[in-house]
Design a protein around this motif. Structure first.
Motif, PDB file in Angstrom:
ATOM      1  N   GLY A  35     -14.078  61.884  91.283  1.00 19.25           N
ATOM      2  CA  GLY A  35     -14.359  62.611  90.053  1.00 19.25           C
ATOM      3  C   GLY A  35     -14.849  64.026  90.295  1.00 19.25           C
ATOM      4  O   GLY A  35     -14.713  64.893  89.433  1.00 19.25           O
ATOM      5  N   SER A  36     -15.434  64.258  91.484  1.00 25.17           N
ATOM      6  CA  SER A  36     -15.954  65.589  91.790  1.00 25.17           C
ATOM      7  C   SER A  36     -14.904  66.505  92.410  1.00 25.17           C
ATOM      8  O   SER A  36     -15.135  67.705  92.568  1.00 25.17           O
ATOM      9  CB  SER A  36     -17.145  65.474  92.756  1.00 25.17           C
ATOM     10  OG  SER A  36     -16.715  64.987  94.020  1.00 25.17           O
ATOM     11  N   HIS A  92      -9.901  57.113  79.297  1.00 21.79           N
ATOM     12  CA  HIS A  92     -11.216  56.700  78.807  1.00 21.79           C
ATOM     13  C   HIS A  92     -12.360  57.345  79.576  1.00 21.79           C
ATOM     14  O   HIS A  92     -13.483  57.398  79.100  1.00 21.79           O
ATOM     15  CB  HIS A  92     -11.345  55.175  78.839  1.00 21.79           C
ATOM     16  CG  HIS A  92     -11.402  54.581  80.207  1.00 21.79           C
ATOM     17  ND1 HIS A  92     -10.282  54.332  80.962  1.00 21.79           N
ATOM     18  CD2 HIS A  92     -12.450  54.187  80.970  1.00 21.79           C
ATOM     19  CE1 HIS A  92     -10.621  53.804  82.122  1.00 21.79           C
ATOM     20  NE2 HIS A  92     -11.938  53.709  82.150  1.00 21.79           N
ATOM     21  N   GLU A  93     -12.092  57.852  80.764  1.00 15.83           N
ATOM     22  CA  GLU A  93     -13.131  58.504  81.550  1.00 15.83           C
ATOM     23  C   GLU A  93     -13.458  59.897  81.013  1.00 15.83           C
ATOM     24  O   GLU A  93     -14.460  60.501  81.384  1.00 15.83           O
ATOM     25  CB  GLU A  93     -12.709  58.588  83.015  1.00 15.83           C
ATOM     26  CG  GLU A  93     -12.611  57.215  83.682  1.00 15.83           C
ATOM     27  CD  GLU A  93     -12.050  57.295  85.088  1.00 15.83           C
ATOM     28  OE1 GLU A  93     -11.814  58.419  85.578  1.00 15.83           O
ATOM     29  OE2 GLU A  93     -11.842  56.232  85.704  1.00 15.83           O
ATOM     30  N   LYS A  94     -12.609  60.401  80.128  1.00 12.51           N
ATOM     31  CA  LYS A  94     -12.830  61.718  79.532  1.00 12.51           C
ATOM     32  C   LYS A  94     -13.677  61.642  78.261  1.00 12.51           C
ATOM     33  O   LYS A  94     -14.037  62.666  77.685  1.00 12.51           O
ATOM     34  CB  LYS A  94     -11.483  62.375  79.227  1.00 12.51           C
ATOM     35  CG  LYS A  94     -10.600  62.558  80.461  1.00 12.51           C
ATOM     36  CD  LYS A  94      -9.220  63.071  80.093  1.00 12.51           C
ATOM     37  CE  LYS A  94      -8.319  63.163  81.326  1.00 12.51           C
ATOM     38  NZ  LYS A  94      -6.942  63.604  80.959  1.00 12.51           N
ATOM     39  N   PHE A 140     -17.352  56.367  74.465  1.00 15.08           N
ATOM     40  CA  PHE A 140     -16.992  55.240  75.329  1.00 15.08           C
ATOM     41  C   PHE A 140     -17.611  53.946  74.814  1.00 15.08           C
ATOM     42  O   PHE A 140     -16.973  52.889  74.819  1.00 15.08           O
ATOM     43  CB  PHE A 140     -17.442  55.507  76.764  1.00 15.08           C
ATOM     44  CG  PHE A 140     -17.117  54.382  77.707  1.00 15.08           C
ATOM     45  CD1 PHE A 140     -15.814  54.166  78.138  1.00 15.08           C
ATOM     46  CD2 PHE A 140     -18.108  53.524  78.159  1.00 15.08           C
ATOM     47  CE1 PHE A 140     -15.516  53.115  78.997  1.00 15.08           C
ATOM     48  CE2 PHE A 140     -17.828  52.480  79.011  1.00 15.08           C
ATOM     49  CZ  PHE A 140     -16.521  52.274  79.447  1.00 15.08           C
ATOM     50  N   GLU A 141     -18.856  54.026  74.361  1.00 13.46           N
ATOM     51  CA  GLU A 141     -19.524  52.839  73.827  1.00 13.46           C
ATOM     52  C   GLU A 141     -18.805  52.331  72.581  1.00 13.46           C
ATOM     53  O   GLU A 141     -18.583  51.126  72.414  1.00 13.46           O
ATOM     54  CB  GLU A 141     -20.983  53.176  73.516  1.00 13.46           C
ATOM     55  CG  GLU A 141     -21.843  51.972  73.234  1.00 13.46           C
ATOM     56  CD  GLU A 141     -23.321  52.307  73.243  1.00 13.46           C
ATOM     57  OE1 GLU A 141     -24.135  51.373  73.347  1.00 13.46           O
ATOM     58  OE2 GLU A 141     -23.674  53.496  73.140  1.00 13.46           O
ATOM     59  N   MET A 150      -7.552  60.098  73.666  1.00 14.91           N
ATOM     60  CA  MET A 150      -6.800  59.150  74.483  1.00 14.91           C
ATOM     61  C   MET A 150      -5.331  59.060  74.078  1.00 14.91           C
ATOM     62  O   MET A 150      -4.576  58.295  74.658  1.00 14.91           O
ATOM     63  CB  MET A 150      -7.470  57.767  74.391  1.00 14.91           C
ATOM     64  CG  MET A 150      -8.894  57.740  74.936  1.00 14.91           C
ATOM     65  SD  MET A 150      -9.715  56.152  74.693  1.00 14.91           S
ATOM     66  CE  MET A 150      -8.749  55.119  75.812  1.00 14.91           C
ATOM     67  N   ASN A 151      -4.972  59.849  73.046  1.00 17.68           N
ATOM     68  CA  ASN A 151      -3.586  59.877  72.572  1.00 17.68           C
ATOM     69  C   ASN A 151      -3.110  58.483  72.155  1.00 17.68           C
ATOM     70  O   ASN A 151      -1.998  58.050  72.477  1.00 17.68           O
ATOM     71  CB  ASN A 151      -2.654  60.454  73.641  1.00 17.68           C
ATOM     72  CG  ASN A 151      -1.304  60.857  73.071  1.00 17.68           C
ATOM     73  OD1 ASN A 151      -1.195  61.217  71.893  1.00 17.68           O
ATOM     74  ND2 ASN A 151      -0.272  60.793  73.900  1.00 17.68           N
ATOM     75  N   LEU A 152      -3.972  57.787  71.415  1.00 16.65           N
ATOM     76  CA  LEU A 152      -3.646  56.459  70.915  1.00 16.65           C
ATOM     77  C   LEU A 152      -3.330  56.555  69.425  1.00 16.65           C
ATOM     78  O   LEU A 152      -4.018  57.247  68.685  1.00 16.65           O
ATOM     79  CB  LEU A 152      -4.825  55.496  71.141  1.00 16.65           C
ATOM     80  CG  LEU A 152      -5.238  55.280  72.608  1.00 16.65           C
ATOM     81  CD1 LEU A 152      -6.514  54.451  72.675  1.00 16.65           C
ATOM     82  CD2 LEU A 152      -4.114  54.617  73.402  1.00 16.65           C
ATOM     83  N   GLN A 153      -2.312  55.827  68.998  1.00 21.52           N
ATOM     84  CA  GLN A 153      -1.854  55.942  67.616  1.00 21.52           C
ATOM     85  C   GLN A 153      -2.498  54.927  66.680  1.00 21.52           C
ATOM     86  O   GLN A 153      -2.609  55.167  65.479  1.00 21.52           O
ATOM     87  CB  GLN A 153      -0.320  55.773  67.568  1.00 21.52           C
ATOM     88  CG  GLN A 153       0.426  56.769  68.441  1.00 21.52           C
ATOM     89  CD  GLN A 153       0.083  58.212  68.097  1.00 21.52           C
ATOM     90  OE1 GLN A 153       0.101  58.587  66.919  1.00 21.52           O
ATOM     91  NE2 GLN A 153      -0.205  59.016  69.107  1.00 21.52           N
ATOM     92  N   ASN A 154      -2.922  53.798  67.200  1.00 21.51           N
ATOM     93  CA  ASN A 154      -3.495  52.758  66.352  1.00 21.51           C
ATOM     94  C   ASN A 154      -4.390  51.843  67.184  1.00 21.51           C
ATOM     95  O   ASN A 154      -4.483  51.971  68.412  1.00 21.51           O
ATOM     96  CB  ASN A 154      -2.392  51.951  65.660  1.00 21.51           C
ATOM     97  CG  ASN A 154      -1.360  51.432  66.645  1.00 21.51           C
ATOM     98  OD1 ASN A 154      -1.701  50.748  67.612  1.00 21.51           O
ATOM     99  ND2 ASN A 154      -0.093  51.775  66.422  1.00 21.51           N
ATOM    100  N   GLN A 155      -5.022  50.899  66.498  1.00 23.80           N
ATOM    101  CA  GLN A 155      -5.973  50.014  67.172  1.00 23.80           C
ATOM    102  C   GLN A 155      -5.289  49.067  68.145  1.00 23.80           C
ATOM    103  O   GLN A 155      -5.878  48.686  69.155  1.00 23.80           O
ATOM    104  CB  GLN A 155      -6.775  49.224  66.131  1.00 23.80           C
ATOM    105  CG  GLN A 155      -7.995  48.516  66.722  1.00 23.80           C
ATOM    106  CD  GLN A 155      -9.085  48.307  65.697  1.00 23.80           C
ATOM    107  OE1 GLN A 155      -9.354  49.184  64.883  1.00 23.80           O
ATOM    108  NE2 GLN A 155      -9.714  47.150  65.713  1.00 23.80           N
ATOM    109  N   SER A 156      -4.063  48.676  67.865  1.00 25.33           N
ATOM    110  CA  SER A 156      -3.327  47.801  68.786  1.00 25.33           C
ATOM    111  C   SER A 156      -3.137  48.476  70.136  1.00 25.33           C
ATOM    112  O   SER A 156      -3.297  47.853  71.194  1.00 25.33           O
ATOM    113  CB  SER A 156      -1.973  47.427  68.190  1.00 25.33           C
ATOM    114  OG  SER A 156      -2.139  46.655  67.015  1.00 25.33           O
TER     115      SER A 156
END
Length: 214
Positions: free
Chosen positions: A136-137, A146-148, A154-155, A191-197
């Protein structure tokens, strides 16, 4: 004598940890806490060397609580003792100011060794966590989506992934449903996610779906 405060919302876990600590002649438990508020009360009112901290407690918990403790007492040593899969949480814990991270599956003897090391000013991380911190460094290193996320995002991401609703998450974290919805929208965009699925599939693939402690 190493003075220890144990923070966990399960009384049976606290009692088990106390019994382990009493086996050592150089350690003593001087306080307990069952939630974030009690943790901060112990930090402000008691004098001790190491805080053994569970990540999942009612109210303020996790990375936010680590930061609050460090702000109040920068020199206090913190050992995170958690049920959560190590690589997903240990790196964040260390970056927030924890001195070490152990899973609750660790052997009692290892716990005592780590407590001594941390109390003496050292740190404890596994080889895998050390590798993640090093990667990471590095300039130009690629991180998983998810690390971003921020620690709060994140929680929220983790709680959504295990099936909790926005309302339930708001109640657990003592935040408004509107705030949780904002975090959800931000993390979905990052995260470039479109929906919960898609979010749930991502979480399963990356091992971020451990159940909450009862």
């Amino acid at each position: 004598m190493i003075r220890i405060v144990i923070a966990d919302d399960h009384a049976i876990v606290r009692e088990g940890l106390k019994r382990i600590v009493t086996l050592a002649e150089d350690m003593t438990v001087v306080g307990e806490a069952a939630n974030g508020t009690e943790v901060m009360q112990q930090v402000r009112e008691s004098d001790f060397d190491v805080l053994v901290l569970d990540l999942s407690m009612p109210g303020r918990s996790g990375m936010e609580l680590i930061k609050m403790v460090r702000c109040e007492k920068p020199r206090l040593r913190i050992l995170v003792l958690s049920m959560h899969e190590e690589l997903q949480y240990a790196v964040r814990s260390i970056k927030c100011g924890a001195s070490g991270y152990l899973t609750k599956e660790s052997a009692p003897m290892q716990l005592m060794q780590v407590l001594r090391k941390i109390a003496a000013g050292g740190a404890f991380i596994s080889t895998g966590v050390a590798e993640q911190l090093a990667l990471g460094s590095m300039l130009g290193s690629s991180a998983a989506a998810h690390e971003k996320l921020t620690d709060r995002e994140f929680e929220v991401f983790r709680l959504i992934a295990i099936g909790m609703s926005v309302t339930d998450i708001a109640g657990r974290l003592n935040l408004s449903a509107k705030t949780i919805s904002t975090h959800k929208a931000n993390l979905m965009q990052k995260m470039n996610l479109q929906n919960q699925s898609e979010l749930i599939r991502y979480a399963i693939k990356h091992g971020v779906t451990e159940p909450l402690e009862p």
